[in-house]
Design an enzyme around this catalytic site. Structure first.
Site, PDB file in Angstrom:
ATOM      1  N   THR A  53      -6.525 -11.408 -12.063  1.00  0.00           N
ATOM      2  CA  THR A  53      -5.558 -11.785 -13.080  1.00  0.00           C
ATOM      3  C   THR A  53      -4.486 -12.685 -12.479  1.00  0.00           C
ATOM      4  O   THR A  53      -4.077 -13.682 -13.076  1.00  0.00           O
ATOM      5  CB  THR A  53      -4.893 -10.520 -13.655  1.00  0.00           C
ATOM      6  OG1 THR A  53      -5.904  -9.571 -13.936  1.00  0.00           O
ATOM      7  CG2 THR A  53      -4.109 -10.826 -14.898  1.00  0.00           C
ATOM      8  N   LEU A  54      -4.062 -12.303 -11.276  1.00  0.00           N
ATOM      9  CA  LEU A  54      -3.016 -13.070 -10.609  1.00  0.00           C
ATOM     10  C   LEU A  54      -3.445 -14.518 -10.392  1.00  0.00           C
ATOM     11  O   LEU A  54      -2.673 -15.452 -10.620  1.00  0.00           O
ATOM     12  CB  LEU A  54      -2.721 -12.396  -9.263  1.00  0.00           C
ATOM     13  CG  LEU A  54      -1.521 -12.890  -8.505  1.00  0.00           C
ATOM     14  CD1 LEU A  54      -0.255 -12.451  -9.225  1.00  0.00           C
ATOM     15  CD2 LEU A  54      -1.522 -12.355  -7.086  1.00  0.00           C
ATOM     16  N   VAL A  75      -0.561 -16.035  -4.400  1.00  0.00           N
ATOM     17  CA  VAL A  75      -1.880 -15.429  -4.249  1.00  0.00           C
ATOM     18  C   VAL A  75      -2.314 -15.708  -2.820  1.00  0.00           C
ATOM     19  O   VAL A  75      -2.415 -16.859  -2.425  1.00  0.00           O
ATOM     20  CB  VAL A  75      -2.904 -16.067  -5.200  1.00  0.00           C
ATOM     21  CG1 VAL A  75      -4.173 -15.230  -5.238  1.00  0.00           C
ATOM     22  CG2 VAL A  75      -2.328 -16.232  -6.578  1.00  0.00           C
ATOM     23  N   ALA A  76      -2.554 -14.662  -2.060  1.00  0.00           N
ATOM     24  CA  ALA A  76      -2.877 -14.889  -0.657  1.00  0.00           C
ATOM     25  C   ALA A  76      -4.250 -14.337  -0.340  1.00  0.00           C
ATOM     26  O   ALA A  76      -4.800 -13.518  -1.073  1.00  0.00           O
ATOM     27  CB  ALA A  76      -1.825 -14.214   0.221  1.00  0.00           C
ATOM     28  N   HIS A 132     -10.034  24.128  11.238  1.00  0.00           N
ATOM     29  CA  HIS A 132     -10.967  23.204  10.595  1.00  0.00           C
ATOM     30  C   HIS A 132     -10.591  21.759  10.946  1.00  0.00           C
ATOM     31  O   HIS A 132     -11.421  20.983  11.434  1.00  0.00           O
ATOM     32  CB  HIS A 132     -10.928  23.425   9.069  1.00  0.00           C
ATOM     33  CG  HIS A 132     -11.776  22.498   8.268  1.00  0.00           C
ATOM     34  ND1 HIS A 132     -12.956  22.880   7.677  1.00  0.00           N
ATOM     35  CD2 HIS A 132     -11.622  21.179   7.947  1.00  0.00           C
ATOM     36  CE1 HIS A 132     -13.487  21.853   7.033  1.00  0.00           C
ATOM     37  NE2 HIS A 132     -12.689  20.799   7.182  1.00  0.00           N
ATOM     38  N   GLU A 133      -9.328  21.428  10.762  1.00  0.00           N
ATOM     39  CA  GLU A 133      -8.892  20.055  11.064  1.00  0.00           C
ATOM     40  C   GLU A 133      -8.981  19.774  12.554  1.00  0.00           C
ATOM     41  O   GLU A 133      -9.320  18.664  12.978  1.00  0.00           O
ATOM     42  CB  GLU A 133      -7.462  19.807  10.556  1.00  0.00           C
ATOM     43  CG  GLU A 133      -7.280  19.935   9.048  1.00  0.00           C
ATOM     44  CD  GLU A 133      -8.231  19.070   8.222  1.00  0.00           C
ATOM     45  OE1 GLU A 133      -8.691  18.026   8.728  1.00  0.00           O
ATOM     46  OE2 GLU A 133      -8.532  19.458   7.083  1.00  0.00           O
TER      47      GLU A 133
HETATM   48  P1  ADP Z   1      -7.212  -7.618 -10.744  1.00  0.00           P
HETATM   49  O1  ADP Z   1      -7.010  -8.491 -11.936  1.00  0.00           O
HETATM   50  O2  ADP Z   1      -8.180  -8.193  -9.752  1.00  0.00           O
HETATM   51  O3  ADP Z   1      -7.509  -6.193 -11.045  1.00  0.00           O
HETATM   52  P2  ADP Z   1      -4.442  -8.143 -10.348  1.00  0.00           P
HETATM   53  O4  ADP Z   1      -4.465  -9.612 -10.329  1.00  0.00           O
HETATM   54  O5  ADP Z   1      -4.019  -7.489 -11.616  1.00  0.00           O
HETATM   55  O6  ADP Z   1      -5.852  -7.574  -9.920  1.00  0.00           O
HETATM   56  O7  ADP Z   1      -3.547  -7.627  -9.150  1.00  0.00           O
HETATM   57  C1  ADP Z   1      -2.540  -6.676  -9.305  1.00  0.00           C
HETATM   58  C2  ADP Z   1      -1.358  -6.966  -8.411  1.00  0.00           C
HETATM   59  O8  ADP Z   1      -1.731  -6.844  -7.038  1.00  0.00           O
HETATM   60  C3  ADP Z   1      -0.850  -8.379  -8.549  1.00  0.00           C
HETATM   61  O9  ADP Z   1       0.089  -8.483  -9.562  1.00  0.00           O
HETATM   62  C4  ADP Z   1      -0.233  -8.647  -7.182  1.00  0.00           C
HETATM   63  O10 ADP Z   1       1.067  -8.132  -7.095  1.00  0.00           O
HETATM   64  C5  ADP Z   1      -1.110  -7.848  -6.252  1.00  0.00           C
HETATM   65  N1  ADP Z   1      -2.163  -8.692  -5.665  1.00  0.00           N
HETATM   66  C6  ADP Z   1      -3.507  -8.556  -5.864  1.00  0.00           C
HETATM   67  N2  ADP Z   1      -4.180  -9.477  -5.161  1.00  0.00           N
HETATM   68  C7  ADP Z   1      -3.282 -10.234  -4.513  1.00  0.00           C
HETATM   69  C8  ADP Z   1      -3.382 -11.367  -3.634  1.00  0.00           C
HETATM   70  N3  ADP Z   1      -4.571 -11.888  -3.288  1.00  0.00           N
HETATM   71  N4  ADP Z   1      -2.238 -11.892  -3.154  1.00  0.00           N
HETATM   72  C9  ADP Z   1      -1.047 -11.366  -3.493  1.00  0.00           C
HETATM   73  N5  ADP Z   1      -0.890 -10.316  -4.321  1.00  0.00           N
HETATM   74  C10 ADP Z   1      -1.982  -9.732  -4.824  1.00  0.00           C
HETATM   75 ZN    ZN Z   2     -12.889  18.773   6.614  1.00  0.00          ZN
END
Ligand code: ADP
Ligand code: ZN
Length: 545
Positions: A114-115, A69-70, A333-334
């Site tokens: 969740t992570l 978790v970073a 437009h773009e």
């Molecule tokens: P939330 O529960 O906040 O919706 P999740 O924890 O399910 O998000 O995140 C989904 C995926 O995104 C994780 O499994 C991971 O791979 C990636 N991810 C999300 N936040 C981080 C983080 N802070 N560091 C590393 N990976 C992350």
């Molecule tokens: Zn436009």
């Protein structure tokens, strides 16, 4: 006189029956499958197992650690206290300390709630139960509270445990609203949860974590002391956070030998403002998939760039054929957006313009949003002008407008209303900010919004009238090549007359060092399973820890 023929009447009656039949059918179907729906039927549950919990239990050996978790060091530090408690409950009991029972983790989807909970279980080496708040709410009365009871009983009987309820707002919404008499199922479920948590004592080694992205609608009782009395907020990561998350997700990839992970992570972080951890994980995986599709033996930088574009813009629809006339309109437009953006100081740096139809539209001008939390009036005005650039170019070059500017106009209108109503930026209305339309102010607000948008339109028209040649040049280039990058823009119009930030180093300048995790609290350094258990063989996971 009105004459009603019988045929249509009958078919009308039959049609009105259809929803009823569907409802009865789905009820029968649900009853046969059991209240838990498809997911649980495989486990042989029927109608009468209403109380059983749908929670998924991840037994020990969860292989997620804090190092995975970073970018949210403060949150990790908070959670660490719970980990310590689960590992050495005695230390706390001896001192007579009351342990907080739970923590509410708040933040937008995909930021790693969740992570983080899973990593806490991994670090504490305890099993992890996860359940979604909406799973408690079924159509049968009484199921929710029964499931909550079951889940807590399961956790208590097998303690220590970490229990994670995602989307707690499904049951934790403020009570006593919009119901006439009696309590709703949701309220009963919430009450049951509070009762269960109340039964914890200092010997109950169960920690309840809950996740939500709507803390504003939660019942206050949830965050009173004694329940979820810790609140941990995880926002979308900033550039340093993104860089460290990239490092985590670059780890498993086989990169081209010319690439250095650290430098690449920083470069990609600069290209992905607003991305969450989940988006970043998605980018890394998508890049590997793109590399595989091109039969490349390793993942290269261009694969990451393509992955980012794909996630921002959606899929290109190369097969969609535009009529030449439409294509010309889209190109001009773009080009209008691009030229306006080039000559206004406060808009975001242009990355790429494309008229290849893509997921959500016919063309796009993609910018690099700046890492910014406060905007001045001037900046907002420049942005409005850039958004109007497309429509103005159509008007100027073809003397008529199309439906293509709808999305632009919607954004312009939103921005104008926000400036007038929320940010107190209108002199006539004064320093006021309100969420709901104010009685007696509606006319004035509309007038002010119209004045602001007309001013932006006029400025854009003046600018593009002066730069008509440039619009032609860019439009013609787009018609021929379909894609225009920033370098091509420099070639066509000369360098942009303003300084721009684009690298990681430029973005983080003046924000306290180049390093991603300089703010890492001392307590977290060396927080690593391998070290803790004296196992020097195990490599330290990640650079940050
Ligand atoms: P939330 O529960 O906040 O919706 P999740 O924890 O399910 O998000 O995140 C989904 C995926 O995104 C994780 O499994 C991971 O791979 C990636 N991810 C999300 N936040 C981080 C983080 N802070 N560091 C590393 N990976 C992350
Ligand atoms: Zn436009």
């Amino acid at each position: 006189m009105l004459f009603l023929p019988l045929g249509p009447l009958l078919s009308c009656f039959l049609r009105s029956l259809v929803p009823t039949l569907l409802l009865v059918g789905s009820l029968l179907y649900a009853a046969r499958r059991g209240p838990m729906g498809a997911g649980s039927s495989g486990r042989g549950r029927g109608l009468f197992s209403v109380g059983e919990t749908t929670a998924r239990v991840l037994k020990s050996n969860i292989d997620v650690w804090f190092a995975d978790v970073a970018g949210c060091e403060e949150a990790k530090l908070e959670i660490m206290e719970f980990v310590n408690f689960l590992k050495n409950p005695k230390q706390y009991q001896d001192l007579g300390a009351k342990i907080p029972k739970g923590a509410m983790v708040t933040g937008p989807p995909g930021t790693g709630k969740t992570l983080l909970a899973k990593a806490a279980a991994g670090e504490a080496s305890v099993p992890f139960i996860t359940v979604n708040g909406s799973e408690f709410l079924e159509m049968f009365v009484g199921v929710g509270p029964a499931r909550v009871r079951d889940m807590f009983a399961m956790a208590r009987n097998n303690a220590p445990y970490i229990l994670f309820t995602d989307e707690i707002d499904a049951i934790g919404r403020k009570r006593g609203r919009g119901h006439f008499g009696g309590q709703s199922e949701q309220e009963n479920t919430l009450n049951q949860m509070l009762v269960e948590m109340d039964r914890f004592n200092s010997a109950t080694s169960v920690v309840v974590l809950a996740g939500t992205n709507r803390p504003d609608i939660l019942d206050l009782a949830l965050i009173w002391p004694g329940w979820f009395d810790r609140q941990i907020d995880i926002g979308p990561p900033d550039i340093k956070g993104r860089s460290s998350i990239f490092k985590v997700h670059l780890r498993p990839l086989k990169l081209h030998e010319s690439l250095r992970k650290d430098a690449l992570a920083r470069k990609l972080a600069a290209l992905t403002p607003g991305f969450t951890g989940a988006d970043i994980s998605n980018v890394c995986n998508e890049a590997a998939l793109i590399a595989a599709r091109h039969l490349s033996p390793s993942v290269q930088e261009k694969h990451f760039e393509q992955a980012i574009e794909r996630i921002i813009g959606g899929l290109e629809k190369k097969t969609q054929v535009l009529q030449p006339r439409e294509k010309t309109t889209v190109a001009y437009h773009e080009a209008g957006h691009a030229v306006v953006g080039w000559f206004l100081e406060h808009v975001d740096t242009l990355l790429k313009v494309s008229i290849i139809p893509w997921g959500r539209g016919l063309g796009y001008a993609q910018c690099l949003p700046r890492e910014q939390h406060l905007y001045t009036q001037e900046q907002l005005f420049d942005c409005m002008c850039m958004m109007l650039g497309g429509r103005v170019a159509e008007q100027l070059c073809f003397g008529q407008v199309t439906t293509g500017a709808q999305d632009d106009l919607r954004k312009v209108t939103q921005s104008a209303y926000a400036q007038i109503v929320q940010f107190g930026m209108s002199e006539k209305l004064g320093q006021m900010s309100f969420d709901f339309p104010q009685r007696g102010k509606a006319l004035l607000i509309d007038e002010e919004v119209r004045r602001l948008i007309s001013a932006a339109y006029k400025r854009t028209l003046d600018l593009l009238t002066r730069c008509r040649e440039h619009v032609e040049k860019v439009g013609q280039w787009l018609l021929e090549k379909e894609v225009l990058e920033k370098a091509d823009m420099v070639e066509l119009l000369g360098p942009r007359p303003f300084a721009e930030k684009s690298t990681y180093e430029e973005f983080v300048e003046g924000t306290g060092g180049l390093e991603e995790d300089t703010s890492l609290p001392a307590g977290l350094k060396g927080w690593n399973r391998g070290q803790e258990e004296g196992d020097i063989e195990q490599p330290v996971r990640g650079n940050s820890l």
